[in-house]
Write an enzyme that holds these catalytic residues in place. Structure first.
Site, PDB file in Angstrom:
ATOM      1  N   SER A   8       0.891  -1.148  -0.017  1.00  0.00           N
ATOM      2  CA  SER A   8       0.024  -0.218   0.172  1.00  0.00           C
ATOM      3  C   SER A   8       0.730   1.229  -0.195  1.00  0.00           C
ATOM      4  CB  SER A   8      -0.825   0.631   0.998  1.00  0.00           C
ATOM      5  OG  SER A   8      -1.298   0.916   1.071  1.00  0.00           O
ATOM      6  N   ASP A  76      -8.025  -4.459   1.028  1.00  0.00           N
ATOM      7  CA  ASP A  76      -8.529  -3.458   0.025  1.00  0.00           C
ATOM      8  C   ASP A  76     -10.226  -3.152   0.973  1.00  0.00           C
ATOM      9  OD1 ASP A  76      -9.532  -2.155  -2.070  1.00  0.00           O
ATOM     10  OD2 ASP A  76     -10.456  -3.522  -2.894  1.00  0.00           O
ATOM     11  N   PHE A 159     -10.259   8.554   9.100  1.00  0.00           N
ATOM     12  CA  PHE A 159      -9.903   9.267   7.668  1.00  0.00           C
ATOM     13  C   PHE A 159     -10.800   8.538   6.462  1.00  0.00           C
ATOM     14  CE2 PHE A 159      -7.086   5.227   7.753  1.00  0.00           C
ATOM     15  CZ  PHE A 159      -7.141   4.352   7.121  1.00  0.00           C
ATOM     16  N   LYS A 182     -10.362   2.103  17.656  1.00  0.00           N
ATOM     17  CA  LYS A 182     -10.889   2.075  16.386  1.00  0.00           C
ATOM     18  C   LYS A 182     -10.172   0.891  16.496  1.00  0.00           C
ATOM     19  CE  LYS A 182     -10.554   3.773  11.337  1.00  0.00           C
ATOM     20  NZ  LYS A 182      -9.627   4.934  10.689  1.00  0.00           N
ATOM     21  N   HIS A 187     -13.568  -2.547  11.217  1.00  0.00           N
ATOM     22  CA  HIS A 187     -13.187  -4.278  10.235  1.00  0.00           C
ATOM     23  C   HIS A 187     -11.326  -4.522  10.043  1.00  0.00           C
ATOM     24  CE1 HIS A 187     -12.401  -0.192   7.989  1.00  0.00           C
ATOM     25  NE2 HIS A 187     -12.697  -0.463   7.430  1.00  0.00           N
ATOM     26  N   ARG A 188     -10.451  -3.200   9.540  1.00  0.00           N
ATOM     27  CA  ARG A 188      -9.051  -3.838   9.805  1.00  0.00           C
ATOM     28  C   ARG A 188      -8.532  -4.301  10.985  1.00  0.00           C
ATOM     29  NH1 ARG A 188      -8.258   0.927   8.392  1.00  0.00           N
ATOM     30  NH2 ARG A 188      -8.228   0.095   5.740  1.00  0.00           N
TER      31      ARG A 188
END
Length: 203
Positions: A8, A76, A159, A182, A187-188
């Protein structure tokens, strides 16, 4: 020490991933750290197709230059709003046309949900991880978290769509969470926790 190359160029995403993976006995490197100047075209139809393509192209490049003892990990991610039939989905980063313009993307999302009741603004963040080992083995992991889209931006953190994504259990948007909060529930964070189990078996 084995190294983990994050496929990334998104500095904020890399920072999050490095924080979540810091307790692994592996050297976490970005493409920039590795002097890899490749911008993979994300032209897949699913999060997995895009993540796998990114991981595979970087894996092939690193193999070609003769590296050993590494893992390539690609991510992704995106937002899927039920009322909008899953939009912005795989186009999350370029929803308004310009890649990575968070302000414009948020603006378009709010416009598309103008007048929609709170009960119909349910959404989920999805993170698809794809990984290739130096032996060419492929692994994948998916992480999801559910929330809803509020009507105006709240919070300066995170972000992307974070300031619009309201997470009920903590009564905050992702933009109002600390990085620790967070990373624990996102999700990450969910996907990387699963991934850590996979990578621990490979070390």
């Amino acid at each position: 020490m084995k190294k983990l190359i994050l496929a990334s160029n998104n500095k904020k995403k890399i920072k999050e991933m490095k924080e979540i993976l810091k307790d692994l006995d592996i050297e976490v490197m970005s493409l920039e750290n590795e002097n890899i100047d490749i911008d993979v075209v994300e032209d897949g139809n699913t999060f997995e197709e895009n993540a796998k393509k990114k991981a595979k192209e970087i894996y092939e490049y690193v193999i070609e230059r003769g590296d050993k003892d590494f893992i390539v990990l690609a991510d992704d991610s995106g937002l899927a709003v039920e009322y909008l039939n899953g939009e912005p989905g795989i186009y999350s980063a370029r929803y308004a046309g310009e890649h990575g313009n968070d302000a414009k993307n948020n603006e378009k999302l709010l416009e598309n949900l103008r007048g929609v009741e709170a009960t119909d603004r349910t959404a989920k963040f999805i993170c698809q991880l794809a990984m290739f080992t130096d032996q060419g083995e492929y692994f994948k992991v998916t992480g999801e978290v559910e929330g809803r889209i509020i009507e105006e931006l709240h919070g300066e953190g995170g972000f992307g769509y974070d300031p619009l994504f309201f997470y009920e259990p903590l009564d905050k948007t992702f933009g109002e969470l600390t990085s620790e909060e967070k990373n624990h529930i996102s999700h990450r964070g969910v996907a990387l926790k699963e991934f850590k189990k996979v990578i621990s078996e490979l070390l």
